[in-house]
Design an enzyme around this catalytic site. Structure first.
Site, PDB file in Angstrom:
ATOM      1  N   CYS A 161      12.162   5.326  28.964  1.00 37.94           N
ATOM      2  CA  CYS A 161      11.105   6.148  29.541  1.00 37.94           C
ATOM      3  C   CYS A 161      11.174   6.282  31.062  1.00 37.94           C
ATOM      4  O   CYS A 161      10.444   7.074  31.649  1.00 37.94           O
ATOM      5  CB  CYS A 161       9.747   5.585  29.135  1.00 37.94           C
ATOM      6  SG  CYS A 161       9.635   5.238  27.370  1.00 37.94           S
ATOM      7  N   HIS A 292       2.169   5.487  34.617  1.00 30.52           N
ATOM      8  CA  HIS A 292       2.937   5.617  33.382  1.00 30.52           C
ATOM      9  C   HIS A 292       1.960   5.883  32.238  1.00 30.52           C
ATOM     10  O   HIS A 292       2.201   6.756  31.419  1.00 30.52           O
ATOM     11  CB  HIS A 292       3.758   4.356  33.152  1.00 30.52           C
ATOM     12  CG  HIS A 292       4.726   4.462  32.023  1.00 30.52           C
ATOM     13  ND1 HIS A 292       5.619   5.507  31.899  1.00 30.52           N
ATOM     14  CD2 HIS A 292       4.947   3.654  30.955  1.00 30.52           C
ATOM     15  CE1 HIS A 292       6.352   5.341  30.807  1.00 30.52           C
ATOM     16  NE2 HIS A 292       5.961   4.223  30.218  1.00 30.52           N
ATOM     17  N   HIS A 326       3.870  11.618  25.619  1.00 33.36           N
ATOM     18  CA  HIS A 326       4.944  10.862  26.254  1.00 33.36           C
ATOM     19  C   HIS A 326       6.265  11.565  25.964  1.00 33.36           C
ATOM     20  O   HIS A 326       6.741  11.570  24.830  1.00 33.36           O
ATOM     21  CB  HIS A 326       4.963   9.432  25.708  1.00 33.36           C
ATOM     22  CG  HIS A 326       5.833   8.503  26.487  1.00 33.36           C
ATOM     23  ND1 HIS A 326       6.809   8.938  27.367  1.00 33.36           N
ATOM     24  CD2 HIS A 326       5.886   7.134  26.530  1.00 33.36           C
ATOM     25  CE1 HIS A 326       7.412   7.899  27.903  1.00 33.36           C
ATOM     26  NE2 HIS A 326       6.871   6.797  27.418  1.00 33.36           N
TER      27      HIS A 326
END
Length: 396
Positions: A161, A292, A326
């Site tokens: 990520c 995040h 995401h």
């Protein structure tokens, strides 16, 4: 060393197919999370996803492509790449020059064709070459390199990520050390059954809308998209529009667990600290943080604790993933574009689906559109294995 500026941006995600559309959606507080229309999976209606509402066939038509072996990931990358090049005004010669680097990131790559590869391996399909040659993580990078005949340094990064944050950092370092005059950096990922099943196996796929930093958070929503930025030295881009300055960046790894961050957030803390040091900024000079903010139990508590270690007073913060999901390897580059839009428009766009704060931190993300003068914005991206990155963008 002259400053590194962003002279071009391109983006596509669940809330818009361009930089301008994303700006409008952010101001309208649009949520792009929905059930799936184009990907066949048993989870299509059991969770929510940041799906781009074009079929793969429609994307090919929009981009006037007919070749076989081009994946949905390739198409999303090309769409954002084209916009970034157009915004920057790079010539065909400059793009293909040995002085131009291409650093692209992805976690899915060609794995969106996992089912096709399975059929091929069992002699149940006739398209072996298409799925096999397109399957690796680097396939979108190679597709862009070949499409634009890029001769400079080309690399593909997969640190989960944090992938496209590392692509941005790597591109900046290439320029800083004289290995490139300019760098086109970013990331792309498409939704795929492979990753949906994987995150479900980890037990972190939210059954409904994700709730970043909420006490009752119960997982993330996956999304898809792409974003690319053009980095150049300020002195080489005197007559161009500068969207922002890449003033700071940091990468750290707490090496705590394959899919979790350490309890005290050592990796996030070091990444944010290093970014501030590179930017020569005090923590009090950060206008807001694009976190995040996945909506998972571990990330949100740990990121909150790390921010409290960095900031004596935590500045306004938000999670873009509450709107677009995401987007894995594309997350950092997409959220960099969203952060730069907020920076330039002196706005902070709210997080969605928040009720009560995490008890151990008491932190509350921004809940309404907020107007304020922004000078420096931090954006965080934390990957599996504890690979943590922070970027700081500043006004000219």
């Amino acid at each position: 060393m002259s400053r590194i500026v962003i002279t071009g941006m391109g983006v596509i995600n669940a809330i818009g197919n361009s930089v301008d559309q994303n700006q409008e959606a952010l101001r309208n507080i649009t949520c792009g999370l929905s059930t799936l229309d184009f990907l066949e999976t048993k989870f299509a209606t059991l969770s929510r996803f940041g799906e781009i509402k074009f079929s793969t066939t429609e994307l090919k038509e929009k981009l006037s492509l007919t070749e076989k072996g081009i994946t949905r990931t390739d198409l999303l990358a090309l769409h954002a790449f084209n916009e970034a090049l157009e915004n920057s005004g790079l010539t065909k010669h400059e793009i293909s020059s040995y002085e131009t680097a291409l650093i692209s990131a992805s976690t899915v790559g060609g794995m969106c064709l996992t089912d096709e590869l399975y059929l091929d391996a069992n002699n149940l399909s006739q398209i072996t070459e298409d799925s096999l040659y397109s399957y690796d993580t680097a396939s979108p990078t190679l597709f862009l390199r070949n499409s634009f005949q890029i001769k400079g340094i080309v690399n593909s990064i997969n640190t989960a990520c944090s992938s496209s944050a590392n692509a941005i950092i790597y591109g900046a370092r290439l320029i800083k050390h004289g290995f490139a005059k300019r760098a086109i950096v970013g990331g792309v990922d498409s939704l795929a059954k492979f990753t949906i099943n994987g995150f479900n196996a980890l037990g972190i796929l939210a059954p409904q809308l994700c709730r970043p930093f909420d006490k009752e958070r119960n997982g993330l929503n996956l999304g898809e998209g792409a974003a690319f930025l053009v980095l150049e030295k300020e002195e080489d881009a005197k007559h161009k529009k500068h969207f922002a300055v890449l003033s700071g960046y940091g990468n750290a790894n707490d090496a705590f667990h394959p899919s979790s961050l350490s309890e005290n957030g050592e990796g996030p803390y070091r990444a944010m600290s290093d970014a501030l040091q590179v930017a020569n900024l005090k923590s009090s000079q950060i206008s807001f943080v694009n976190t995040h903010g996945t909506g998972t139990e571990n990330n949100d508590e740990v990121e909150g604790k790390a921010m409290q270690r960095i900031f004596s007073n935590v500045p306004p913060f938000l999670s873009s993933k509450s709107k677009i999901g995401h987007t894995l390897g594309a997350a950092a580059s997409i959220e960099s574009v969203l952060s730069i839009l907020a920076l330039n428009n002196n706005e902070i766009y709210p997080s969605l689906n928040f009720n009560e704060p995490v008890e151990s931190t008491g932190l509350r993300p921004i809940a309404v559109l907020q107007k304020q003068i922004n000078e420096n914005v931090m954006t965080n991206s934390f990957g599996f294995g504890g690979n943590c990155c922070s970027l700081i963008f500043s006004k000219n």
